[in-house]
Design a protein around this motif. Sequence first.
Motif, mmCIF file in Angstrom:
data_model
loop_
_atom_site.group_PDB
_atom_site.id
_atom_site.type_symbol
_atom_site.label_atom_id
_atom_site.label_comp_id
_atom_site.label_asym_id
_atom_site.label_seq_id
_atom_site.Cartn_x
_atom_site.Cartn_y
_atom_site.Cartn_z
ATOM 1 N N TYR A 108 -10.508 14.903 -2.063
ATOM 2 C CA TYR A 108 -9.720 15.201 -3.145
ATOM 3 C C TYR A 108 -8.490 14.326 -3.512
ATOM 4 C CZ TYR A 108 -12.943 19.113 -2.554
ATOM 5 O OH TYR A 108 -14.003 20.201 -2.454
ATOM 6 N N PRO A 109 -8.600 13.651 -4.626
ATOM 7 C CA PRO A 109 -7.491 12.761 -4.698
ATOM 8 C C PRO A 109 -6.705 13.083 -5.624
ATOM 9 C CG PRO A 109 -9.357 11.839 -5.821
ATOM 10 C CD PRO A 109 -9.710 13.211 -5.077
ATOM 11 N N ARG A 110 -5.328 12.637 -5.394
ATOM 12 C CA ARG A 110 -4.152 12.870 -6.201
ATOM 13 C C ARG A 110 -3.733 11.326 -6.610
ATOM 14 N NH1 ARG A 110 -1.074 16.234 -2.473
ATOM 15 N NH2 ARG A 110 -1.787 18.448 -3.067
ATOM 16 N N ARG A 152 -5.371 3.155 -0.054
ATOM 17 C CA ARG A 152 -4.449 2.729 -0.848
ATOM 18 C C ARG A 152 -3.890 1.274 -1.128
ATOM 19 N NH1 ARG A 152 -2.316 6.390 3.255
ATOM 20 N NH2 ARG A 152 -1.909 8.675 2.469
ATOM 21 N N LYS A 153 -4.142 0.303 -0.212
ATOM 22 C CA LYS A 153 -4.033 -1.050 -0.477
ATOM 23 C C LYS A 153 -4.999 -1.499 -1.610
ATOM 24 C CE LYS A 153 -2.172 -1.944 4.159
ATOM 25 N NZ LYS A 153 -2.648 -2.460 5.509
ATOM 26 N N VAL A 154 -6.268 -0.997 -1.391
ATOM 27 C CA VAL A 154 -7.336 -1.374 -2.517
ATOM 28 C C VAL A 154 -6.978 -1.203 -3.864
ATOM 29 C CG1 VAL A 154 -9.558 -1.148 -3.075
ATOM 30 C CG2 VAL A 154 -9.175 -1.667 -0.642
ATOM 31 N N PHE A 155 -6.459 -0.031 -3.828
ATOM 32 C CA PHE A 155 -6.204 0.838 -5.239
ATOM 33 C C PHE A 155 -4.777 0.263 -5.925
ATOM 34 C CE2 PHE A 155 -9.495 3.630 -4.431
ATOM 35 C CZ PHE A 155 -10.374 3.781 -5.512
ATOM 36 N N TYR A 189 -2.155 0.968 -8.377
ATOM 37 C CA TYR A 189 -2.376 2.635 -8.559
ATOM 38 C C TYR A 189 -1.823 3.249 -7.533
ATOM 39 C CZ TYR A 189 -4.562 0.891 -12.985
ATOM 40 O OH TYR A 189 -4.707 0.444 -14.000
ATOM 41 N N GLU A 190 -1.372 4.714 -7.583
ATOM 42 C CA GLU A 190 -1.083 5.282 -6.310
ATOM 43 C C GLU A 190 -2.579 6.206 -6.244
ATOM 44 O OE1 GLU A 190 1.808 8.155 -8.156
ATOM 45 O OE2 GLU A 190 3.185 6.729 -8.803
ATOM 46 N N MET A 191 -2.676 6.302 -4.813
ATOM 47 C CA MET A 191 -3.634 7.082 -4.490
ATOM 48 C C MET A 191 -3.212 7.871 -3.062
ATOM 49 S SD MET A 191 -6.938 7.821 -4.486
ATOM 50 C CE MET A 191 -7.324 6.631 -5.688
ATOM 51 N N GLU A 192 -3.245 9.095 -3.465
ATOM 52 C CA GLU A 192 -2.931 10.163 -2.379
ATOM 53 C C GLU A 192 -4.228 11.057 -2.118
ATOM 54 O OE1 GLU A 192 -0.474 10.007 -0.170
ATOM 55 O OE2 GLU A 192 0.511 8.228 -1.265
#
Length: 593
Positions: A205-207, A262-265, A268-271
Amino acid sequence: MTAEEKVPVLIAGSGSAGLCAAVWLARFNIPYKILERRNGPLEIGQADGVQTRTVEIFDSFGIAEEMLREAYHVLEIAFWSAPEGEQGIKRARYEADKETEISHQPHVILNQARLNALMTGLLGSNPPIDYGCEVKNVVVDESVDSNDLESYPVRVDAVQDGVQKTYRAKYVLGCDGAHSIIRKSLGFKMVGDSSDAVWGVMDIYPRTNFPDIRKKAVINSAVGNILLIPREGDSMVRFYTELPAGTKVSDVSLEKLHDHARKVFQPYEMEFAETFWWSAYSIGQRRADFFHRDHRVFLTGDACHTHSPKAGQGMNVSLQDGHNIGWKLGMVLQGLARPDILETYVLERERTATELIDFDRQFTKLFNTKYRQEHGITPAMFAEQFTKAGRYTAGQAVQYDASAITAMGEQDKELVSKVTVGMRFPTAQVVRSCDAKALQLVKGMPANGQWYVVVFSGDLSQPEAMSRLEQVSSKLSQIAQRFTPAGVDPDSVIDGILVTSGDRKKVELDTIPEFFTPVTGKWKMKNLGKIYADDESYNSGHGHAYEAYGVDPSKGAIVVVRPDHYVAKVCRLEDTESVGAFFDAFLVPAQSA
């Protein structure tokens, strides 16, 4: 001494292959039993991609509507890459997920556990599934003739709750997965290789502020690749993540998967609000060296082929293995077809498995950063090759070889230019003549076990076309009667479907020959639901079915369609003799059934 239980068909494993085969057996009223080592139905399935071909199968079983209502529909793919000299990823292009002409059904995402539940729902209120029952061994009595349908030559030993059980079966299906006990006890081996590439997979479930989080997306970044698949329910997303070279499966942790994603995206922020499930695997492509023992035990699904999950093939191809063997066993055990049609399972699905592994090997290379760099594959080339693979990944590229139940002819394409013998029967919109309802032709061909003889008659308002149809129908009726047991409906083995051209209002239904209007059912009523017109509908336009199938209305054609909706034969309207000869090769005449 352990008591023996006899059952015509024993199925090891209640996955997609075993359940799909069971649906057919239930439709043919063949007793069967499923042994499942888990303690209950699958609750969380790892597979989730549902090909258009699988959706078509569910539709033919009458369970597609619920699936489509719950599923995520994949309509568009976003391709992202990391341009040279720039930081982070940028969107390169959008593409449609599938070509419209591939199928009238969509590509969807739905958890395998839910798909299994839908199939289990077709098995009655108390399905014959023994949970917590682990198969230990299988032995075939090779002295029993393959045509002997009275004997139970296969012995299966199992353990349930610490109690030894022994089963005797006429046929056994090994649907028990990649670590198949059935395969191992037969001495069969998995042949192939595994690569050094390690991938992680997680349902999360991504933020995030990534704009395409609710679209299927392929992300090629400087630090690795991610295949993003939105899940049903509008919140969950699946990431397939290529991990750095040298990674070992045993070293992968959830924290490492999160950090790498997180590095791939970037930028963009990926939490990650929550991770529902995760795993890591090395890619391998393997195939069993044999698919059967004496045509009494058959392997299906992961028991005979394994591959990477990124093309969304595993669950689908497994289910289609079960779909292929199920109706054949049903016909044989009902005494409708000769046992040698079971040999076509091996002929058809061995080739399918081999092609799948060859495809997967190439498809997997596309996702490998090192391979793309070494071969100069640009992001644009990657997107193009990914899109081109769409027909295969949709499950619509399968073509079976010639056999007793698949008869190729030199003039096939002259008669029906857009239908291919050995491939699945395509569909087109038609108008049902009895109630003017527009629908897809395959909706009038449910998977109930019968063979369909689809007759393209041309315009029946023309006297010569009607005269020709009367002669054709008389011959087809005689053929159907030859193989229809006493006491059942005349369309239960060979079912006639009529597709006319021209203005349907100029043709009265009481002039249509009896082969297409049989008296059927509990109330012995004339069935008018088998007559369709390639005509303008009131609300859905014109389907142009003759054009879609490539049939000349002035000449017409006959297309024989198997119970699994694969095309078995094509011939001229006048060539009913060859239709009879075709069925004679494998069906059992009623008087000797």
